[in-house]
Design a protein around this motif. Structure first.
Motif, PDB file in Angstrom:
ATOM      1  N   UNK A 216      13.965  36.872  13.836  1.00  0.00           N
ATOM      2  CA  UNK A 216      12.538  37.716  13.592  1.00  0.00           C
ATOM      3  C   UNK A 216      12.014  36.872  12.411  1.00  0.00           C
ATOM      4  N   UNK A 217      12.452  36.289  11.271  1.00  0.00           N
ATOM      5  CA  UNK A 217      12.012  35.590  10.227  1.00  0.00           C
ATOM      6  C   UNK A 217      11.328  34.458  10.853  1.00  0.00           C
ATOM      7  N   UNK A 218      12.020  33.624  11.547  1.00  0.00           N
ATOM      8  CA  UNK A 218      11.421  32.342  12.140  1.00  0.00           C
ATOM      9  C   UNK A 218      10.255  32.528  12.930  1.00  0.00           C
ATOM     10  N   UNK A 219      10.308  33.642  13.865  1.00  0.00           N
ATOM     11  CA  UNK A 219       9.022  34.088  14.550  1.00  0.00           C
ATOM     12  C   UNK A 219       7.837  34.212  13.989  1.00  0.00           C
ATOM     13  N   UNK A 220       8.006  35.208  13.104  1.00  0.00           N
ATOM     14  CA  UNK A 220       7.172  35.390  11.927  1.00  0.00           C
ATOM     15  C   UNK A 220       6.233  34.204  11.402  1.00  0.00           C
ATOM     16  N   UNK A 221       7.319  33.318  10.912  1.00  0.00           N
ATOM     17  CA  UNK A 221       6.874  32.001  10.451  1.00  0.00           C
ATOM     18  C   UNK A 221       6.081  31.130  11.479  1.00  0.00           C
ATOM     19  N   UNK A 222       6.629  30.952  12.730  1.00  0.00           N
ATOM     20  CA  UNK A 222       6.042  30.119  13.818  1.00  0.00           C
ATOM     21  C   UNK A 222       4.715  30.723  14.107  1.00  0.00           C
ATOM     22  N   UNK A 223       4.614  32.123  14.179  1.00  0.00           N
ATOM     23  CA  UNK A 223       3.343  32.702  14.642  1.00  0.00           C
ATOM     24  C   UNK A 223       2.200  32.520  13.687  1.00  0.00           C
ATOM     25  N   UNK A 224       2.572  32.270  12.390  1.00  0.00           N
ATOM     26  CA  UNK A 224       1.655  31.776  11.270  1.00  0.00           C
ATOM     27  C   UNK A 224       1.479  30.405  11.016  1.00  0.00           C
ATOM     28  N   UNK A 225       1.950  29.570  11.963  1.00  0.00           N
ATOM     29  CA  UNK A 225       1.779  28.201  11.798  1.00  0.00           C
ATOM     30  C   UNK A 225       2.385  27.379  11.140  1.00  0.00           C
ATOM     31  N   UNK A 226       3.874  27.787  10.702  1.00  0.00           N
ATOM     32  CA  UNK A 226       4.559  27.181   9.940  1.00  0.00           C
ATOM     33  C   UNK A 226       5.430  26.102  10.723  1.00  0.00           C
ATOM     34  N   UNK A 227       6.084  25.120  10.664  1.00  0.00           N
ATOM     35  CA  UNK A 227       6.731  24.318  11.318  1.00  0.00           C
ATOM     36  C   UNK A 227       8.122  23.804  10.252  1.00  0.00           C
ATOM     37  N   UNK A 228       8.910  23.553  11.027  1.00  0.00           N
ATOM     38  CA  UNK A 228      10.474  23.194  10.492  1.00  0.00           C
ATOM     39  C   UNK A 228      10.339  21.658   9.859  1.00  0.00           C
ATOM     40  N   UNK A 229      10.767  21.425   8.560  1.00  0.00           N
ATOM     41  CA  UNK A 229      10.798  20.282   8.032  1.00  0.00           C
ATOM     42  C   UNK A 229      11.266  20.215   6.566  1.00  0.00           C
TER      43      UNK A 229
END
Length: 90
Positions: free
Chosen positions: A29-42
């Motif tokens: 859920x936390x990851x999806x929230x961030x991905x939906x708000x245009x965050x990326x892994x790095x």
């Protein structure tokens, strides 16, 4: 808001799932929230966990790849939701 809404889901599932699986769902859920708000892994240039300006976070990865400390953050959220459900939340 996203986390607060998901607490209801955690408490409903707590009777049917173990807490480790619930912690993994919380991380998803936390990851999806961030991905939906245009965050990326790095890993940010400053070596920290996140860079809000560039929307980079090192923990946007599968739950199984997180450190134990980071998994514990997800477990704590599940624990608090279950504790509140059981009426021991003050």
């Amino acid at each position: 808001i996203s986390s607060a809404d998901f607490n209801e889901v955690i408490t409903e599932l707590s009777d049917r799932s173990n807490s480790e699986k619930l912690a993994e769902l919380e991380h998803i859920r936390w990851c999806r929230f961030h991905y939906l708000n245009y965050w990326k892994q790095g890993v940010p240039d400053n070596g920290k966990i996140k860079d809000p300006k560039k929307r980079i976070h090192k923990n946007l990865m599968p739950y199984s790849e997180l450190s134990e400390d980071d998994k514990n953050k997800c477990r704590d959220i599940v624990y608090m939701a279950i504790k509140r459900k059981n009426g021991s939340w003050s």
